[in-house]
Motif scaffolding. Structure first.
Motif, short mmCIF file in Angstrom:
data_model
loop_
_atom_site.label_atom_id
_atom_site.label_comp_id
_atom_site.label_asym_id
_atom_site.label_seq_id
_atom_site.Cartn_x
_atom_site.Cartn_y
_atom_site.Cartn_z
N VAL A 131 54.23 32.74 31.17
CA VAL A 131 53.82 34.13 31.33
C VAL A 131 53.86 34.89 30.00
N LYS A 132 54.97 34.81 29.30
CA LYS A 132 55.11 35.53 28.03
C LYS A 132 54.04 35.07 27.03
N LYS A 133 53.85 33.76 26.97
CA LYS A 133 52.81 33.20 26.07
C LYS A 133 51.43 33.73 26.43
N GLN A 134 51.12 33.73 27.71
CA GLN A 134 49.80 34.18 28.17
C GLN A 134 49.60 35.67 27.88
N LEU A 135 50.61 36.49 28.14
CA LEU A 135 50.49 37.92 27.87
C LEU A 135 50.32 38.19 26.37
N PHE A 141 44.33 39.02 21.70
CA PHE A 141 42.87 39.08 21.83
C PHE A 141 42.41 40.53 21.89
N ARG A 142 43.08 41.32 22.70
CA ARG A 142 42.75 42.74 22.86
C ARG A 142 42.86 43.47 21.51
N GLU A 143 43.93 43.19 20.77
CA GLU A 143 44.13 43.80 19.46
C GLU A 143 42.96 43.47 18.53
N ASN A 144 42.56 42.20 18.49
CA ASN A 144 41.46 41.77 17.63
C ASN A 144 40.12 42.36 18.07
N LYS A 145 39.89 42.41 19.37
CA LYS A 145 38.64 42.95 19.89
C LYS A 145 38.52 44.45 19.59
N SER A 161 55.63 43.57 21.45
CA SER A 161 56.91 42.96 21.81
C SER A 161 56.96 42.75 23.32
N ILE A 162 57.67 41.72 23.69
CA ILE A 162 57.93 41.43 25.12
C ILE A 162 59.40 41.10 25.21
N ARG A 163 60.09 41.80 26.11
CA ARG A 163 61.54 41.59 26.20
C ARG A 163 62.03 41.82 27.63
N LYS A 164 63.23 41.34 27.89
CA LYS A 164 63.90 41.63 29.16
C LYS A 164 64.44 43.05 29.09
N VAL A 165 64.41 43.74 30.22
CA VAL A 165 65.02 45.09 30.27
C VAL A 165 66.06 45.16 31.36
#
Length: 165
Positions: A131-135, A141-145, A161-165
């Motif tokens: 999941v983290k990899k896919q996100l 991709f979104r950033e580049n587009k 960033s992606i983290r546990k909360v």
């Protein structure tokens, strides 16, 4: 219950109105989603964004796995932010805030997503490897587009960033 949070920020040399017009049009989600995701809007994107709008999609989060995703636009402050929440789909919780603000260089777009995976402990095990990899791939991709569409600002670092909360 393990919650995760994705945060993304980008600055573009465009007006706040131009950024809002693009991001608040649900049809543009297909433009900034990778082709391999098989993203297709089924219903609900035929009007400008409004609070209470229900949008239905088909998406392939992983090869050979296709799912229906239904979101509701729960909050809209014209020109500043909107929130979409999953009503049906692959997550146990998906709460996505989109913010737009003027900065000296143009406009800053910020996404904050709070999410929870289904299947308890098994879902948590899949987070770092799937999941983290896919996100990350989707948001890169979104950033580049978006940079391709609107340009970039010299000296501005994008943030993800992606983290546990």
């Amino acid at each position: 219950m393990q919650l995760y949070q994705l945060k993304s920020k980008q600055v573009f040399p465009i007006s706040k109105k131009e950024a809002w017009d693009f991001l608040s049009d649900p049809k543009n989600l297909a433009v900034i989603t990778p082709q391999h995701m098989g993203f297709h809007i089924l219903a609900g994107a035929d009007r400008p964004m409004f609070q209470g709008q229900i949008i239905q999609y088909i998406v392939k989060p992983f090869p050979f796995i296709s799912t229906k995703w239904v979101t509701e636009i729960t909050h809209v402050k014209d020109g500043e932010y909107f929130v979409d929440e999953q009503r049906f789909g692959p997550y146990s919780l998906w709460h996505h805030k989109h913010f737009i603000k003027e900065v000296p260089e143009g406009v800053e777009m910020e996404d904050i997503i709070d999410y929870k995976l289904p299947f308890g402990f098994l879902g948590q095990l899949t987070h770092p490897i799937l999941v983290k990899k896919q996100l990350k791939k989707i948001f890169e991709f979104r950033e580049n587009k978006l940079a391709e569409l609107f340009g970039t600002v010299n000296g501005q670092e994008n943030y993800l960033s992606i983290r546990k909360v």
